[in-house]
Scaffold this motif. Sequence first.
Motif, mmCIF file in Angstrom:
data_model
loop_
_atom_site.group_PDB
_atom_site.id
_atom_site.type_symbol
_atom_site.label_atom_id
_atom_site.label_comp_id
_atom_site.label_asym_id
_atom_site.label_seq_id
_atom_site.Cartn_x
_atom_site.Cartn_y
_atom_site.Cartn_z
ATOM 1 N N GLY A 25 0.826 -1.203 0.000
ATOM 2 C CA GLY A 25 0.000 0.000 0.000
ATOM 3 C C GLY A 25 0.857 1.249 0.000
ATOM 4 O O GLY A 25 1.982 1.242 0.513
ATOM 5 N N ARG A 27 0.256 5.105 1.138
ATOM 6 C CA ARG A 27 -0.649 6.052 1.778
ATOM 7 C C ARG A 27 -0.096 7.467 1.636
ATOM 8 O O ARG A 27 0.979 7.775 2.145
ATOM 9 N N THR A 29 -0.753 11.055 2.787
ATOM 10 C CA THR A 29 -1.550 11.760 3.795
ATOM 11 C C THR A 29 -1.484 13.272 3.652
ATOM 12 O O THR A 29 -2.231 13.982 4.314
ATOM 13 N N SER A 42 -2.234 3.812 -7.056
ATOM 14 C CA SER A 42 -2.761 2.443 -6.956
ATOM 15 C C SER A 42 -2.059 1.488 -7.912
ATOM 16 O O SER A 42 -2.039 0.267 -7.675
ATOM 17 N N ALA A 85 2.167 -1.630 9.130
ATOM 18 C CA ALA A 85 0.901 -0.885 9.285
ATOM 19 C C ALA A 85 1.009 0.235 10.318
ATOM 20 O O ALA A 85 -0.003 0.642 10.908
ATOM 21 N N VAL A 88 0.756 6.972 10.262
ATOM 22 C CA VAL A 88 1.556 8.112 9.811
ATOM 23 C C VAL A 88 1.413 9.223 10.847
ATOM 24 O O VAL A 88 0.288 9.575 11.224
ATOM 25 N N ALA A 95 3.593 10.608 3.986
ATOM 26 C CA ALA A 95 3.269 9.416 3.200
ATOM 27 C C ALA A 95 3.836 8.179 3.896
ATOM 28 O O ALA A 95 4.716 8.278 4.760
ATOM 29 N N TRP A 97 4.861 3.875 2.895
ATOM 30 C CA TRP A 97 4.947 2.729 2.003
ATOM 31 C C TRP A 97 4.762 1.486 2.873
ATOM 32 O O TRP A 97 5.566 1.234 3.786
ATOM 33 N N ASP A 98 3.754 0.688 2.611
ATOM 34 C CA ASP A 98 3.469 -0.477 3.436
ATOM 35 C C ASP A 98 4.023 -1.746 2.797
ATOM 36 O O ASP A 98 3.745 -2.039 1.623
ATOM 37 N N THR A 103 6.981 -0.669 7.641
ATOM 38 C CA THR A 103 6.418 0.510 6.986
ATOM 39 C C THR A 103 7.476 1.591 6.872
ATOM 40 O O THR A 103 8.147 1.929 7.857
#
Length: 299
Positions: A25, A27, A29, A42, A85, A88, A95, A97-98, A103
């Motif tokens: 994932g 994210r 933010t 995505s 997981a 943030v 941001a 990166w999962d 993370t």
Amino acid sequence: MPELPDITVYLEALAPRVLDHPLLGLRITSPFVLRSVEPAPSELVGRRVTRLDRMGKRIVFGFEGELFLVLHLMIAGRLKWLEPAAPVPRKVGLAAWDFAHGTLVLTEAGARRRASIYLVRGEQALEDHARGGLEVLESSLAEFTEALKRENHTLKRSLTDPRLFSGIGNAYSDEILHRARLSPVRLTRQLTDPEIATLHRATRDVLTEWIDRLRRETGGGFPAKVTAFREGMAVHGRFGKPCPVCDAPVQRIRYASNETNYCATCQTGGRLLADRSLSRLLKEDWPRSLEEMDELRRK
């Protein structure tokens, strides 16, 4: 701003943690950090990280299918490796990166949001982000000389110009010029061949020494204290403190949000370089040497 030694150590810490691992994932933010929308974030999800590179002061993540993420930390951007997981951080987080085993979090201190992420499709589009600067650690003296003399600027400006030299910024340029015993305001085309050879050697030595030093500090962990002001630097961030070579007080030139630090005894023959703000204040009373500075302080 993280420069070549800092980025090198970041990449070495990232490699065993993310290379060949799929991104679960991404994210984002902060809406300001993402500067491109093609490809969409995505599209990176589910793809393995196949490459990690340095492009100047940027970090490049390569993914399957010739997709790339170009990260520029700018002045205050920093990376943290946290548990899987991990949330943030609310105020400074930009941001994450999962990955299955951890993370990677991007943070940025301060109110200004200058760090940036670009998502790129294809090798050709990635090349558009390159600034073209010479990789000094891989350069010959002839290549270094050509880059240095391409434009007639001050040494400080030339060393920090990403179109001329890759990965050198405000901090390490101060250290390089002090090692080479050259004035930061000396014009590049005024240098003699022996001075250029000295500068080339000083540039390679300073960058290599700091890469080695940061590796030792990091050990097998993840870089936790990435800063422009490090214990052990000769002049950068050491205004007023003694030069490690001659004990004279380190001087500075301030401009905008940056400053240049130098030793007048080692680099300018004892001459003080005019600081813009103080020069305006003192005008004709601006001291021209360390001796005049001492006299002014005694008045």
